[in-house]
Design a protein around this motif. Structure first.
Motif, PDB file in Angstrom:
ATOM      1  N   ALA A  44       0.846  -1.209   0.000  1.00 59.18           N
ATOM      2  CA  ALA A  44       0.000   0.000   0.000  1.00 59.18           C
ATOM      3  C   ALA A  44       0.877   1.254   0.000  1.00 59.18           C
ATOM      4  N   LYS A  45       1.983   1.184   0.721  1.00 57.11           N
ATOM      5  CA  LYS A  45       2.884   2.348   0.749  1.00 57.11           C
ATOM      6  C   LYS A  45       3.577   2.551  -0.606  1.00 57.11           C
ATOM      7  N   ILE A  46       3.890   1.450  -1.262  1.00 62.56           N
ATOM      8  CA  ILE A  46       4.529   1.570  -2.583  1.00 62.56           C
ATOM      9  C   ILE A  46       3.548   2.191  -3.582  1.00 62.56           C
ATOM     10  N   LYS A  47       2.293   1.797  -3.473  1.00 64.62           N
ATOM     11  CA  LYS A  47       1.286   2.377  -4.380  1.00 64.62           C
ATOM     12  C   LYS A  47       1.175   3.884  -4.121  1.00 64.62           C
ATOM     13  N   ALA A  48       1.138   4.253  -2.853  1.00 61.41           N
ATOM     14  CA  ALA A  48       1.024   5.669  -2.509  1.00 61.41           C
ATOM     15  C   ALA A  48       2.266   6.441  -2.981  1.00 61.41           C
ATOM     16  N   GLN A  49       3.409   5.812  -2.888  1.00 65.17           N
ATOM     17  CA  GLN A  49       4.655   6.433  -3.354  1.00 65.17           C
ATOM     18  C   GLN A  49       4.584   6.687  -4.867  1.00 65.17           C
ATOM     19  N   ASN A  50       4.077   5.694  -5.598  1.00 61.00           N
ATOM     20  CA  ASN A  50       3.909   5.866  -7.047  1.00 61.00           C
ATOM     21  C   ASN A  50       2.902   6.971  -7.356  1.00 61.00           C
ATOM     22  N   ASP A  51       1.853   7.046  -6.539  1.00 64.31           N
ATOM     23  CA  ASP A  51       0.864   8.122  -6.725  1.00 64.31           C
ATOM     24  C   ASP A  51       1.538   9.490  -6.583  1.00 64.31           C
ATOM     25  N   LEU A  52       2.432   9.582  -5.599  1.00 62.47           N
ATOM     26  CA  LEU A  52       3.123  10.868  -5.376  1.00 62.47           C
ATOM     27  C   LEU A  52       3.981  11.215  -6.595  1.00 62.47           C
ATOM     28  N   ALA A  53       4.718  10.230  -7.091  1.00 64.70           N
ATOM     29  CA  ALA A  53       5.574  10.464  -8.262  1.00 64.70           C
ATOM     30  C   ALA A  53       4.737  10.933  -9.453  1.00 64.70           C
ATOM     31  N   GLN A  54       3.594  10.268  -9.633  1.00 64.36           N
ATOM     32  CA  GLN A  54       2.719  10.631 -10.763  1.00 64.36           C
ATOM     33  C   GLN A  54       2.180  12.049 -10.569  1.00 64.36           C
ATOM     34  N   ALA A  55       1.762  12.359  -9.337  1.00 69.71           N
ATOM     35  CA  ALA A  55       1.162  13.671  -9.039  1.00 69.71           C
ATOM     36  C   ALA A  55       2.148  14.819  -9.278  1.00 69.71           C
ATOM     37  N   ILE A  56       3.388  14.601  -8.884  1.00 71.93           N
ATOM     38  CA  ILE A  56       4.403  15.658  -8.984  1.00 71.93           C
ATOM     39  C   ILE A  56       4.576  16.160 -10.423  1.00 71.93           C
ATOM     40  N   MET A  57       4.506  15.218 -11.360  1.00 69.28           N
ATOM     41  CA  MET A  57       4.770  15.602 -12.749  1.00 69.28           C
ATOM     42  C   MET A  57       3.504  15.951 -13.537  1.00 69.28           C
ATOM     43  N   PRO A 108       0.493  17.949 -15.160  1.00 67.40           N
ATOM     44  CA  PRO A 108       0.474  19.362 -15.559  1.00 67.40           C
ATOM     45  C   PRO A 108      -0.281  20.268 -14.577  1.00 67.40           C
ATOM     46  N   GLU A 109      -1.451  19.826 -14.079  1.00 67.45           N
ATOM     47  CA  GLU A 109      -2.228  20.721 -13.177  1.00 67.45           C
ATOM     48  C   GLU A 109      -1.413  21.028 -11.939  1.00 67.45           C
ATOM     49  N   PHE A 110      -0.765  19.991 -11.390  1.00 65.93           N
ATOM     50  CA  PHE A 110       0.010  20.220 -10.178  1.00 65.93           C
ATOM     51  C   PHE A 110       1.205  21.126 -10.466  1.00 65.93           C
ATOM     52  N   GLN A 111       1.867  20.909 -11.596  1.00 65.67           N
ATOM     53  CA  GLN A 111       3.025  21.740 -11.944  1.00 65.67           C
ATOM     54  C   GLN A 111       2.626  23.223 -11.995  1.00 65.67           C
ATOM     55  N   ILE A 124       9.272  28.034 -11.917  1.00 65.91           N
ATOM     56  CA  ILE A 124       8.519  27.734 -13.137  1.00 65.91           C
ATOM     57  C   ILE A 124       8.389  26.212 -13.269  1.00 65.91           C
ATOM     58  N   PRO A 125       7.375  25.744 -14.011  1.00 62.82           N
ATOM     59  CA  PRO A 125       7.244  24.289 -14.183  1.00 62.82           C
ATOM     60  C   PRO A 125       8.488  23.710 -14.848  1.00 62.82           C
ATOM     61  N   VAL A 126       8.848  22.508 -14.449  1.00 63.97           N
ATOM     62  CA  VAL A 126       9.986  21.846 -15.087  1.00 63.97           C
ATOM     63  C   VAL A 126       9.486  21.101 -16.330  1.00 63.97           C
ATOM     64  N   ARG A 127       8.200  20.802 -16.353  1.00 62.21           N
ATOM     65  CA  ARG A 127       7.575  20.119 -17.481  1.00 62.21           C
ATOM     66  C   ARG A 127       7.543  21.076 -18.671  1.00 62.21           C
ATOM     67  N   LEU A 143       1.762  29.160 -19.686  1.00 63.82           N
ATOM     68  CA  LEU A 143       2.215  30.006 -18.567  1.00 63.82           C
ATOM     69  C   LEU A 143       1.332  31.237 -18.391  1.00 63.82           C
ATOM     70  N   SER A 144       0.135  31.216 -18.969  1.00 61.53           N
ATOM     71  CA  SER A 144      -0.661  32.446 -18.951  1.00 61.53           C
ATOM     72  C   SER A 144      -1.013  32.924 -17.540  1.00 61.53           C
ATOM     73  N   LYS A 145      -1.068  32.004 -16.572  1.00 60.06           N
ATOM     74  CA  LYS A 145      -1.393  32.448 -15.205  1.00 60.06           C
ATOM     75  C   LYS A 145      -0.164  32.951 -14.450  1.00 60.06           C
ATOM     76  N   PHE A 146       1.019  32.823 -15.044  1.00 58.40           N
ATOM     77  CA  PHE A 146       2.253  33.187 -14.335  1.00 58.40           C
ATOM     78  C   PHE A 146       2.574  34.675 -14.508  1.00 58.40           C
ATOM     79  N   ASP A 147       3.323  35.233 -13.544  1.00 59.37           N
ATOM     80  CA  ASP A 147       3.643  36.667 -13.586  1.00 59.37           C
ATOM     81  C   ASP A 147       4.878  36.941 -14.452  1.00 59.37           C
ATOM     82  N   SER A 148       5.241  38.229 -14.512  1.00 59.12           N
ATOM     83  CA  SER A 148       6.321  38.630 -15.416  1.00 59.12           C
ATOM     84  C   SER A 148       7.671  38.034 -15.010  1.00 59.12           C
ATOM     85  N   CYS A 149       7.924  37.889 -13.693  1.00 57.78           N
ATOM     86  CA  CYS A 149       9.221  37.310 -13.266  1.00 57.78           C
ATOM     87  C   CYS A 149       9.319  35.870 -13.781  1.00 57.78           C
TER      88      CYS A 149
END
Ligand code: BGC
Length: 407
Positions: free
Chosen positions: A301-314, A316-319, A329-332, A337-343
């Motif tokens: 169960a912990k391995i599944k949750a770990q894989n979920d975290l890896a998937q979530a990190i990458m 697009p919505e989360f990025q 800035i997103p690494v993906r 980037l329309s919601k991002f500021d000028s910096c």
């Protein structure tokens, strides 16, 4: 029936213990978004936060946990340290997640290579922080008659003088070795240029380390200290950022996690504060990619949750959500980037441009270049030099040369 459903859910849900050092205002908001994303998948987040900017304390705690056979599921580990941990045989292979999610085609190759050990993904990247930024308070600028960000080191010192004359602390600084070094690498790059940076901090060569340019870098660096205040020693980076937010200080050298603090205080870029490349580094980009490495686990169960975290990190919505809060800035690749500021838009443009001109450089202060032993040794010397006026530039250069060549 209801009981059966509950049991099934409980059996699928896993807990992920995550070690990180994101405890400042902006950082905490960003990490909360990661926790929420994971919880949406039905998993449980077990927070393992170790305060201390730059992560030195977190890394010390991580070592003792792993040595005692009690590694967390994931830990914020970056750059060459990922390889060092993988060599110990303690990291998990998350290639199945990476393959299913096509990471190879949505990550810059330089980043993907750092996340892999012997061709297998062992870590997932969250973002790209730019380190060579100068932050300025527009209130303080108005009071001191400063009209623009300095683009050369001469201009920087002239600007600092103006803040000083107006009774404003010119430079907010926290005297901790990683902060001392964040400023040092800006000076080294601004004074020495990108080739010098590579020959001293990426693939160190004795001739460049022991050179008149290094002396000039050290002398310029030393001239900065009188523009900091007497309470700088030991100060946390985010408290230094607060000084700029309040207009008590004019400027700060810091990576764009500082922007997370400005935004958390409801300040807007271009209006309340400016972001500008550190003097002399407009055409360069020192990068710092935050990532999570995954440790080997036994429980399914912990391995599944770990894989979920890896998937979530990458994903697009989360990025997008995470990086809007974190200041990075997103690494993906190919994200909107329309919601991002000028910096952030400047950062993204410069990330792409510098990757083509060879001026995209790994930050030593943030664990992207040199082995952890060599990086630790050069940081020590630079902080000794910053704190001890009787250590000459020539002696410091010799010590830096020895430290940088540490294996
Ligand atoms: C990390 C950032 C963090 C900063 C201050 C850097 O090394 O990459 O994510 O916000 O340290 O803690």
């Amino acid at each position: 029936m209801l009981g059966g459903v509950l049991t099934a859910t409980a059996a699928q849900a896993g807990e992920v213990e995550v070690l990180h050092w994101w405890t400042s205002g902006g950082e905490a908001k960003a990490v909360a978004s990661l926790k929420a994303t994971l919880e949406k998948k039905g998993d449980t987040w077990k927070d393992f936060a170790v305060a201390g900017g730059g992560g030195d304390s977190a890394m010390t705690v991580l070592k003792s946990r792993v040595l005692s056979g009690n590694a967390p599921a994931a830990a914020q580990i970056k750059g060459p340290s990922i390889q060092e941990w993988a060599q110990e045989g303690v990291l998990a292979d998350i290639t199945p997640v990476a393959t299913a999610e096509k990471w190879d085609s949505v990550l810059p190759k330089v980043v993907a290579d750092v996340m892999k050990y012997k061709g297998k993904y062992v870590a997932a990247p969250v973002n790209v922080h730019r380190v060579n930024w100068l932050w300025m308070s527009t209130d303080a600028m108005k009071k001191a008659g400063v009209t623009k960000a300095p683009t050369t080191w001469d201009e920087f010192f002239a600007t600092a003088e103006k803040f000083k004359k107006a009774g404003i602390i010119p430079l907010a600084h926290g005297g901790q070795d990683w902060q001392d070094f964040t400023t040092f690498e800006d000076v080294l790059l601004g004074v020495g240029g990108p080739d010098f940076y590579k020959k001293t901090m990426v693939k160190p060569e004795a001739a460049s380390l022991n050179s008149p340019t290094m002396i000039k870098v050290l002398e310029t660096y030393r001239k900065i200290k009188p523009y900091t205040d007497k309470n700088a020693p030991g100060r946390d980076w985010n408290l230094a950022t607060q000084m700029v937010i309040k207009g008590e200080a004019g400027m700060q050298f810091m990576g764009d996690w500082a922007k997370g603090e400005f935004l958390a205080a409801n300040k807007a870029p271009g209006k309340d504060f400016l972001c500008a490349p550190a003097p002399g580094t407009t055409k360069d980009f020192t990068f710092n990619v935050d990532s999570f490495a995954f440790f080997k686990l036994k429980d399914a169960a912990k391995i599944k949750a770990q894989n979920d975290l890896a998937q979530a990190i990458m994903a697009p919505e989360f990025q997008e959500t995470f990086n809007l809060l974190k200041g990075s800035i997103p690494v993906r690749l190919n994200m909107d980037l329309s919601k991002f500021d000028s910096c952030a838009k400047d950062s993204s443009r410069d990330f792409v441009a510098t990757s083509k001109t060879g001026t995209l450089l790994p930050s030593v202060a943030h664990g992207m270049a040199l082995s952890s032993a060599a990086a630790g040794a050069v940081k020590d010397v630079v902080s000794q030099y910053w704190n001890n006026d009787s250590l000459s530039a020539a002696d410091a250069a010799k010590r830096i040369a020895t430290a940088a060549m540490t294996q």
